[in-house]
Design an enzyme around this catalytic site. Structure first.
Site, short mmCIF file in Angstrom:
data_model
loop_
_atom_site.label_atom_id
_atom_site.label_comp_id
_atom_site.label_asym_id
_atom_site.label_seq_id
_atom_site.Cartn_x
_atom_site.Cartn_y
_atom_site.Cartn_z
CE LYS A 1 45.00 30.41 -23.11
NZ LYS A 1 45.62 29.11 -22.93
CG HIS B 1 46.46 34.37 -24.10
ND1 HIS B 1 45.76 34.75 -22.99
CD2 HIS B 1 47.23 33.31 -23.73
CE1 HIS B 1 46.11 33.98 -21.97
NE2 HIS B 1 46.99 33.09 -22.39
#
Ligand SMILES: O=P(O)(O)OC[C@H]1O[C@H](OP(=O)(O)OP(=O)(O)O)[C@H](O)[C@@H]1O
Ligand SMILES: O=C(O)c1cc(=O)[nH]c(=O)[nH]1
Length: 482
Positions: free
Chosen positions: A126, A128
């Site tokens: 991921k 963010h």
């Protein structure tokens, strides 16, 4: 044994939820399987509860949890054991809910489990928010148990191990719902579970195994599974099943050994598959037919070794054929059962000894070594231990007592040999579990196949006329009473 009883309650629930289906399925390993185990069908609260309890029962027993010190045991403690792990790690995706529900379940086993956390990986990093690939407890410096649903070739487990190691975690075990008992690859015919245990040196346990599924189908417990599905599963097992002939594998992996395996049926797939065991380049395997019930097989096998394979001496013979089929009280023992056990366990061993004796003698005279004749001992054959093992056993017990007598007599009659019974312990297989339970022993006596094989080979390697011959030894090198 906790795992055993959970197997009994869990399997019918799983079958009812149709987790096992038949057809043509491509697996993560690329293998095409006639059956598939879909653990994601276990999505109801009842099934998740049963699932969590079965994993928790494994995790709250040895070797994942060990006996508490007195002051550690709180009054709310449901189990007398303390966790030897900090984090349950569930490999994405199906391991994710598992790690969470089992961590939650552990709370009910006592305050000593309160600090256990869960973690899992993302399949895609991921980029963010909090970012990264790991969700849940940080792994650095922590003892981690991997929880997954199914193990086939072990790829998912190896991936999980490298993710955990990369984060600084220490993998201390693996718990699965089902092991399909498959080999890692054609060049590695040991099961993925066994290789993991051997190479990582950690315990790997499964609540269910392929053989349990076969048994359930054979018992007619599975709707939609009949003779055709059973046949397909057995064909698949021949193709991808693992080989677990521990002693043969252990001696073949060493240099300069000629290993001779005696089997009842040369054509049986297990006998044929011995040829694919990994071996040291300087070692070789010869498979010969020896049925313990035959009066001529052992002699014929030795004649063949001499004439066809140029084998004229033997350094070590492990006489491990044996049966343990029925456990009657003396008042109920049938002559036929007593005789069957005696024929294999005492007469069969004697016939083997008579046949190999000239080759053992040659090892002694030509190579000036002290050859070894080892029989497979058991506490069930001990007369002195009858009070501590008060179970009916009037067919197997006396046949093993006779085998002990014969082995000790071999020691006395042949001073140039080392001869002793060697007990392999209770290996954590269905047979070992049943044996331990039968003798009134708890799960703490169960050991892995590796522990048993490593212990036995160590005792055999170090045995001398003075330290071992004529003694009744265990895989740990301890002495049992006769
Ligand atoms: O022992 P192996 O040969 O590795 O096979 C078993 C693995 O395959 C499946 O996961 P998969 O990666 O298919 O994915 P999922 O959990 O995302 O469904 C299964 O849940 C095991 O993790
Ligand atoms: O090997 C696999 O990919 C696999 C086999 C199986 O029975 N179930 C599953 O979810 N995956």
């Amino acid at each position: 044994m906790a795992t055993e009883s959970y197997k009994d309650t869990l399997l019918p629930l799983l079958l009812e939820a149709s987790v096992l289906s038949f057809g043509t399925y491509t697996l993560k390993s690329g293998r095409v399987s006639p059956y598939f185990f879909t653990s994601s069908l276990l999505h109801t609260s009842t099934l998740l509860g049963a699932l969590a309890r079965s994993y928790a029962s494994v995790l709250t027993s040895p070797p994942f949890s060990l006996l508490l010190g007195k002051d550690e045991a709180g009054s709310d403690s449901k189990v007398p054991y303390s966790p030897q792990f900090d984090i349950l790690f569930g490999p994405a995706y199906k391991g994710i809910p598992l790690s969470a529900i089992v961590t939650r379940e552990l709370e009910f086993s006592g305050k000593q489990f309160a600090g256990v956390s869960y973690a899992f990986n993302r399949k895609e990093a991921k980029d963010h928010g909090e970012g990264g690939t790991i969700v849940g407890a940080p792994l650095k410096g922590k003892r981690v148990v991997i929880l997954d649903d199914v193990m086939t070739a072990g790829t998912a487990m190896r991936e999980a191990v490298s993710i955990i190691k990369a984060q600084g975690g220490i993998v201390v075990g693996v718990v699965l719902l089902l092991t399909r008992q498959e080999r890692v690859s054609d060049s590695e015919p040991r099961s993925a579970m066994k290789v993991a245990e051997d190479e990582l040196g950690i315990p790997v346990r499964a609540v269910l195994k392929f053989e349990d599924l076969i048994e359930a189908i054979e018992a007619g417990q599975l709707q939609g599974a009949g003779p055709e599905q059973l046949e397909q599963m057995k064909i698949y097992r021949e193709k991808y099943g693992s080989i677990g002939k521990g002693l043969v594998a252990a001696y073949l992996s060493r240099p300069n050994n000629t290993v001779i395996a005696g089997v009842r049926d040369l054509q049986h797939p297990t006998s044929v598959s011995l040829q694919s065991l990994p071996k040291d380049p300087s070692s070789s395997l010869i498979v010969v037919k020896i049925d313990s019930l035959s009066e001529t097989d052992a002699l014929d096998a030795v004649a063949k070794l001499e004439s066809k394979h140029d084998v004229d001496n033997l350094d070590v013979v492990v006489a491990n054929a044996g049966i343990s089929a029925i456990w009657p009280a003396v008042a109920e023992a049938k002559p036929s059962d007593m005789i069957d056990h005696y024929r294999v366990n005492a007469v069969g061993i004697t016939l083997l000894f008579q046949a190999v004796l000239p080759l053992l003698k040659k090892s002694s005279s030509n190579k000036n070594i002290t050859p070894k004749f080892v029989t497979l001992g058991t506490i069930a054959g001990s007369i002195a231990a009858q009070e501590t093992v008060p179970v009916p056993n009037a067919a197997y017990g006396p046949s093993k007592a006779a085998m002990n007598w014969i082995t000790k007599k071999i020691h006395l009659e042949h001073p140039y040999l080392i001869a002793f019974p060697l007990s392999p312990g209770f290996v954590d297989t269905d047979m070992g579990k049943a044996g331990a339970k039968f003798f009134g022993m708890g799960p703490e006596v169960l050991i892995t196949l590796d522990e048993s094989i490593n212990g036995m080979t160590k005792v055999i390697d170090s045995a001398t006329r003075e330290t071992a011959s004529g003694k009744n030894l265990t895989y740990e090198g301890k002495e049992d009473p006769y």
